[in-house]
Enzyme design. Structure first.
Site, PDB file in Angstrom:
ATOM      1  N   ASP A  37       0.825  -1.212   0.000  1.00 35.79           N
ATOM      2  CA  ASP A  37       0.000   0.000   0.000  1.00 35.79           C
ATOM      3  C   ASP A  37       0.856   1.257   0.000  1.00 35.79           C
ATOM      4  O   ASP A  37       2.038   1.231   0.362  1.00 35.79           O
ATOM      5  CB  ASP A  37      -0.949   0.010   1.204  1.00 35.79           C
ATOM      6  CG  ASP A  37      -0.210   0.034   2.535  1.00 35.79           C
ATOM      7  OD1 ASP A  37       0.713  -0.791   2.718  1.00 35.79           O
ATOM      8  OD2 ASP A  37      -0.544   0.865   3.397  1.00 35.79           O
ATOM      9  N   GLU A  79      -0.034  -1.374   5.554  1.00 32.00           N
ATOM     10  CA  GLU A  79       0.986  -1.076   6.563  1.00 32.00           C
ATOM     11  C   GLU A  79       0.913   0.381   6.985  1.00 32.00           C
ATOM     12  O   GLU A  79       1.152   0.721   8.145  1.00 32.00           O
ATOM     13  CB  GLU A  79       2.378  -1.399   6.004  1.00 32.00           C
ATOM     14  CG  GLU A  79       3.524  -1.234   7.000  1.00 32.00           C
ATOM     15  CD  GLU A  79       4.130   0.175   7.038  1.00 32.00           C
ATOM     16  OE1 GLU A  79       4.920   0.464   7.954  1.00 32.00           O
ATOM     17  OE2 GLU A  79       3.795   0.995   6.145  1.00 32.00           O
TER      18      GLU A  79
END
Length: 396
Positions: free
Chosen positions: A85, A146
């Site tokens: 991400d 994350e």
């Protein structure tokens, strides 16, 4: 064929892969399955096995893929770990953030540095690992979200525990300019919601202002911040040396003349030690439940204060004799150890018994910014590192 020529060919492939990865819009909270499917199909063609784990909505995915060793002789496996991400983008980019652009020996694009650059490097090197008779398993761990309190990694790690994949060396490829990071603080994020009673501002005693009680809660957090400073360990390796706390925002109210019935606060703490997080939560919960809530319920019995845990990412602790750090040092020739203020998934892997290190291409100075980039030389450094890792992971 010389190693140098191999690295150059790998570099060209790496740039192509990184270009592909940047093209996937994997902002935290969004569906990342297209990128994960790309990685899985790529590794499957090379002979890797894999499994996936998912969030509750089945739209965000973790991938764990493996090249199995021919013979291990007790040599610990390696996990090459990265998150898929990225943080959101603003409109002020000078290039298309989802299209890789090379300029002045830098590759621009959202996630180029943090941390699709590392993922591209390990994927580019995967064909080499697939052709080597390995003396240890090589794992690839790609997680989701994350950037929002490490929501994906705990789901993956639970599966690793079930499969008894816990005794290994984990390399987290966050951007460190290929320097060894062996510690960072934890990162705990919370949102606290206040529900009071709306009313006309001319009759404040007949309403319960969620905004006012939220403000008092925020002031208490600021008081507790001073207590955290006093709790700083004498031998702290961090800057600042104490656990930090900050209020990110207070949101509530609809008009000047309306008593706000709803409000919420976003706040976070970065504990040096786990005990500071426990202390802080106990103190703020006691204040909310024993002081604020009784006052609210005197006027409106259905008043509520609800604290939601967004994420509690454990800290990454320095270990005196770290197999992971020693391995990376032997490959880079750099024996230094540094700490950072930003958080990673390292503590989560360390917590289940993995010897863990944070080391990857690019600089955190370029992460999360407009016109994010990775220096092309950093990619080459990472590929050379992975080449060294191959030599340590091949049967003689």
């Amino acid at each position: 064929m010389s190693t140098e020529i191999n690295i150059e060919k790998l570099y060209e492939n790496c740039i192509k892969i990184l270009t592909d990865l940047i093209g996937f819009k994997t902002i935290s909270g969004d569906d990342n399955s297209n990128l994960i499917n790309y990685c899985e199909e790529y590794l499957h063609k090379l002979g890797a096995t894999s499994f996936k784990t998912f969030d509750q909505e089945k739209k965000r995915v973790n991938l764990f893929a493996t090249f199995k060793a021919k013979k291990t002789n007790g040599i610990k496996p390696i996990i090459l770990s990265g998150h898929t991400d990225t943080v959101p983008v603003s409109k002020s980019w000078s290039t298309d953030p989802f299209k890789a652009t090379i300029k002045d020996d830098k590759l621009y694009g959202r996630g180029a540095c943090d941390m699709k650059g590392f993922i591209a490097c390990v994927l580019a090197y995967a064909p080499i690992y697939s052709k080597v008779e390995l003396n240890r398993d090589i794992h690839f761990s790609f997680t989701f979200d994350e950037e929002t309190a490490c929501l994906g990694a705990p789901i993956l790690i639970e599966e690793l525990k079930k499969r008894k994949i816990q005794d290994g060396i984990c390399i987290i490829g966050e951007p460190t300019k290929m320097k060894i990071i062996d510690a960072h603080k934890g990162c705990y994020e919370y949102t606290t919601y206040f529900e009071g009673l709306a009313g006309h501002s001319s009759m404040p005693h007949k309403g319960v202002s969620a905004v006012e009680f939220a403000s008092r809660y925020a002031n208490k957090l600021i008081e507790l911040r001073q207590d955290l400073k006093k709790r700083a360990p004498k031998d702290s390796i961090f800057d600042p040396p104490f656990s930090t706390l900050q209020v990110g925002g207070i949101f509530g109210g609809i008009a000047h003349n309306v008593i706000a019935d709803k409000c919420y606060i976003e706040w976070e703490t970065r504990p040096v030690v786990r005990e500071d997080g426990v202390f802080l939560n106990q103190e703020i919960d006691k204040y909310a439940n024993e002081i604020l809530l009784p006052e609210m319920r005197k006027v409106f019995p259905n008043s509520k204060i609800t604290k939601k845990i967004i994420g509690e990412v454990t800290g990454f602790d320095r270990v005196k004799n770290s197999e992971a750090c020693e391995l990376v040092s032997s490959l880079t020739g750099d024996n230094s150890r540094e700490v950072v203020s930003f958080g990673t998934e390292a503590g989560l892997f360390q917590e289940i018994g993995m010897s863990t290190v944070v080391c990857g291409p690019g600089s955190i100075e370029q992460a999360h910014k407009v016109d994010e980039y990775i220096e092309l030389n950093e990619i080459k450094k990472c590929l050379k590192f992975l080449d060294g890792l191959k030599k340590r992971s091949a049967l003689n």
